[in-house]
Scaffold this motif. Structure first.
Motif, PDB file in Angstrom:
ATOM      1  N   VAL A  15       0.857  -1.188   0.000  1.00 50.82           N
ATOM      2  CA  VAL A  15       0.000   0.000   0.000  1.00 50.82           C
ATOM      3  C   VAL A  15       0.893   1.238   0.000  1.00 50.82           C
ATOM      4  O   VAL A  15       1.717   1.423   0.890  1.00 50.82           O
ATOM      5  CB  VAL A  15      -0.955   0.006   1.211  1.00 50.82           C
ATOM      6  CG1 VAL A  15      -1.801   1.277   1.216  1.00 50.82           C
ATOM      7  CG2 VAL A  15      -1.852  -1.233   1.208  1.00 50.82           C
ATOM      8  N   ASN A  21      -3.349   0.896  -3.761  1.00 53.38           N
ATOM      9  CA  ASN A  21      -3.217  -0.505  -3.376  1.00 53.38           C
ATOM     10  C   ASN A  21      -2.498  -1.271  -4.480  1.00 53.38           C
ATOM     11  O   ASN A  21      -3.085  -1.630  -5.494  1.00 53.38           O
ATOM     12  CB  ASN A  21      -4.592  -1.123  -3.116  1.00 53.38           C
ATOM     13  CG  ASN A  21      -4.505  -2.548  -2.659  1.00 53.38           C
ATOM     14  OD1 ASN A  21      -3.425  -3.079  -2.407  1.00 53.38           O
ATOM     15  ND2 ASN A  21      -5.656  -3.208  -2.545  1.00 53.38           N
ATOM     16  N   SER A  24      -7.362  -4.270  -5.542  1.00 49.43           N
ATOM     17  CA  SER A  24      -6.014  -4.299  -6.097  1.00 49.43           C
ATOM     18  C   SER A  24      -5.933  -3.348  -7.292  1.00 49.43           C
ATOM     19  O   SER A  24      -6.788  -3.389  -8.177  1.00 49.43           O
ATOM     20  CB  SER A  24      -5.673  -5.725  -6.530  1.00 49.43           C
ATOM     21  OG  SER A  24      -4.370  -5.768  -7.059  1.00 49.43           O
TER      22      SER A  24
END
Length: 128
Positions: free
Chosen positions: A9, A39, A78
């Protein structure tokens, strides 16, 4: 601008002095900051809490904790990013902030900490 990646992150911080909302005669200096959370991991994550350390050049140190950021607890899949703007008031024309976010891996429900890198808050007239 500063950036740091923790457990996939990324946190990027940009700062902006707010002269129109500051009052140097009263030792009141307002700084805005833009945070971008990206992310890069392979799992979805949720931002649960924030913990800030705010320090001015007079040596004043305060901590701020709470749920989410600017009233939100964003979920980032993601590859997704989330951006917000907030502000901090200092009693001097220079200072710094740093902290961490408590995040949750939404696949295995494990909590983890993401570092917010230290960044400086400096009024532009101090740069001369």
């Amino acid at each position: 601008m500063v950036q740091q990646v923790t457990e996939g992150v990324s946190i990027t911080v940009e700062t902006f002095y707010q002269p129109e909302q500051s009052n140097p005669l009263n030792s009141d200096y307002l700084f805005a900051y833009r945070i971008t959370i990206e992310n890069f991991s392979s799992v979805p994550v949720k931002l649960l809490r924030r913990h800030w350390h705010i320090i001015d050049s007079n040596g004043n140190h305060r901590q701020v904790e709470g749920e989410g950021v600017v009233g939100a607890q964003p979920i980032l899949e993601s590859g997704e990013a989330y951006q917000y703007v907030s502000a901090a008031s200092l009693r001097s024309d220079m200072g710094k902030m740093y902290g961490d976010y408590q995040m949750e891996n939404l696949y295995n429900k494990k909590l983890f900490s993401v570092t917010i890198p230290e960044f400086e808050l400096v009024a532009p007239f101090k740069m001369n």
